[in-house]
Structures are given as C-alpha cells and as structure tokens.
Design a protein around this motif. Sequence first.
Motif: not given
Length: 117
Positions: A40-44
């Motif tokens: 899982t990753v968080f992108a922004g």
Amino acid sequence: RASLRQIREQLLDIPGIANHPEAARWAANCQIRVGMHTGTVFAGIAGMRNPRFHLFGDTVNTASRMESNSRPGCITVSQAARAAIEREAPEEFKFQERGGVDIKGKGMMQLFFLVEL
C-alpha cells in the motif's frame, strides 16, 4: 500483463545503459541500483510554490532501503513483489536468490535479484 512486460524490459535494460554510445561519457561512473517491493502507498501533490507528485508509505521506505542494500547494476526484489509478479506473469521472469538481508526497520528480509531470461 502488458505493463509488467514493459516494466521488465525497461528494468532489465538498466545495466546495459553504460554500453550505449551516447551515454558513455556519464554512464561509465553510473551505478544504478533498484529496489522493488509491493504494498500500500499514499500518493499526493506536495508543495505550494513548486508542487510535485510524491509516493509515501512503508512500501516506498522498504523499497528504498532494499535499494540502499543492493549491488550496483542489480534489481533487488522482495519476496512479496516476487510473489505478485509470478502471480501476474508466471514463468516470464527469472529470479536469483540473494538470501536474507537485514533491512533497517524491517529486520531480516528474503530478497531476490531480477535477472534476464
């Protein structure tokens, strides 16, 4: 599957970049290492004056630490990434066992090198 093939071709091309005639000047001292993990990753977008796209998360940190512990010209793959690749594209990729490596914050991880078929 098509994207996995494209990624594979590009990644396996990395060690050969130093042999390209146009890259000879700078690539002679270039020692690229790659760490590949899945999760899982968080992108922004971060930044107001100079916004940039970023990936955050434990998966990114793990891949970065794998890269730091890799060898020049090698693509290091975690056991989780290997399993995901083999599930999506069985027998299209060949791996060489690297063995257990102590990764900061993770402990001992079983790692592999992605090698050409």
